[in-house]
Structure formats: C-alpha cells, structure tokens
Design a protein around this motif. Structure first.
Motif, PDB file in Angstrom:
ATOM      1  N   ASN A  55       0.840  -1.208   0.000  1.00 16.36           N
ATOM      2  CA  ASN A  55       0.000   0.000   0.000  1.00 16.36           C
ATOM      3  C   ASN A  55       0.868   1.248   0.000  1.00 16.36           C
ATOM      4  OD1 ASN A  55       0.687  -0.787   2.693  1.00 16.36           O
ATOM      5  ND2 ASN A  55      -0.905   0.521   3.525  1.00 16.36           N
ATOM      6  N   GLU A  71       0.451   5.323   0.462  1.00 16.86           N
ATOM      7  CA  GLU A  71      -0.482   6.382   0.881  1.00 16.86           C
ATOM      8  C   GLU A  71      -0.039   7.749   0.372  1.00 16.86           C
ATOM      9  OE1 GLU A  71      -0.968   5.846   5.136  1.00 16.86           O
ATOM     10  OE2 GLU A  71      -2.143   4.008   4.775  1.00 16.86           O
ATOM     11  N   ALA A 106      -2.389  -2.482  -1.485  1.00 13.96           N
ATOM     12  CA  ALA A 106      -1.349  -3.439  -1.881  1.00 13.96           C
ATOM     13  C   ALA A 106      -1.815  -4.327  -3.040  1.00 13.96           C
ATOM     14  CB  ALA A 106      -1.003  -4.321  -0.683  1.00 13.96           C
ATOM     15  N   GLU A 107      -3.064  -4.758  -2.988  1.00 13.59           N
ATOM     16  CA  GLU A 107      -3.580  -5.677  -4.011  1.00 13.59           C
ATOM     17  C   GLU A 107      -3.571  -5.025  -5.387  1.00 13.59           C
ATOM     18  OE1 GLU A 107      -4.814  -4.812  -1.092  1.00 13.59           O
ATOM     19  OE2 GLU A 107      -6.337  -6.214  -0.386  1.00 13.59           O
ATOM     20  N   CYS A 109     -10.360  -4.889   0.267  1.00 12.25           N
ATOM     21  CA  CYS A 109     -11.448  -3.909   0.216  1.00 12.25           C
ATOM     22  C   CYS A 109     -12.279  -4.112  -1.054  1.00 12.25           C
ATOM     23  CB  CYS A 109     -10.886  -2.486   0.290  1.00 12.25           C
ATOM     24  SG  CYS A 109     -10.287  -1.852  -1.286  1.00 12.25           S
TER      25      CYS A 109
END
Ligand code: THU
Length: 137
Positions: free
Chosen positions: A45, A47, A57-58, A94
């Motif tokens: 991830n 930010e 991250a995905e 998410c």
C-alpha cells in the motif's frame, strides 16, 4: 488449488509489507499475485498526504503485473495489520480491490488472507457475488 502454494504465497505477501508507505494509517499491507505461468508480482500500500490517491497493496500488485503484459492470474495472498506488528488473521481485501480483481481474474481465482498461523481462502465469486463486469456492458 494444487497449483497454489498458499503458505509460500502468504509469506511473500508478508515480505511485501516491509515496503509499505503508510505514514498516515500506520497499517502496512503486502500482496503477492500468482500468474498462471508461475510468476509472482508483489505489491504494497502506498499512501498520500491528500489521502484519496492512496492505493492498496492488491491493486499495486495487479497493476504492476498487467502493465508488464500479464493477463492470467491464479491467486493473490494478502497480509496486513499495524506496521511493525504481525499480520492479522483477518485482513480481507477492500471492495475496490475486489472490483479490480473482477476485471482481470476469473470466478475461481483464489483470494487468500491471513498469516502463517491462520488464513482464509475464498474464490473471487464468493467474495464478490453479483458483481459488475464486462459481461454487463
Ligand atoms: N489497504 C490495503 O492495502 N488493502 C486493502 O484491501 C485494505 C486497505 C490499505 C490502504 C491504507 O493504506 C491502509 O490499508 C488503511 O486502510
């Protein structure tokens, strides 16, 4: 399932947590995406001070792979939790990342999250039922 070494993929996701740029949430996340050819793309991830440009991250892993020409994927492993602490057993992807998975991955694509002690394995179709994709256009 047999083509996917779950423990090894989760371990690579945990390693990817180490590159996390997460000064705002202090949640570090790693992902390891397995292609049909056996290659693994890692992601973390990233930010932003403006918050909304943050990427999970995905999606980092998926976009890295797609931008290198990859189109066929078997599984993704996700490890996340408070930075500097062990990965949480329950750290599912998410909704935005599920939607991006649906663009590039089939219904039986495996989504794995957890840590070395406890993990969950689901098919994409289980965690994004009735999803919207190119077949709905
Ligand atoms: N995050 C991910 O990397 N993947 C998810 O599926 C959920 C959330 C990141 C985004 C943000 O940097 C931090 O975790 C807290 O939400």
């Amino acid at each position: 399932m047999s083509q996917v070494n779950i423990a090894a993929l989760l371990n690579m996701a945990e390693e990817a947590r180490g590159s996390s740029y997460s000064p705002y949430s202090h949640i570090s996340v790693g992902a390891a995406l397995l292609t049909r050819s056996g290659k693994v793309y890692r992601g973390t991830n990233i930010e932003n001070a403006s918050y909304t440009p943050t990427i999970c991250a995905e999606r980092t892993a998926i976009f890295k792979a797609v931008s290198e020409g990859e189109r066929e994927f078997l599984a993704i492993a996700i490890a996340g939790g408070e930075a500097g602490k062990p990965s949480k057993a329950d750290f599912p992807p998410c909704g935005v990342c599920r939607q991006v998975m649906a663009e590039f991955c089939s219904a039986d694509f495996l989504v794995i999250w957890g840590n070395g002690e406890r993990w969950t394995v689901k098919k994409l179709s289980e965690i994004l039922p009735s999803g919207f994709d190119k077949n709905n256009l």
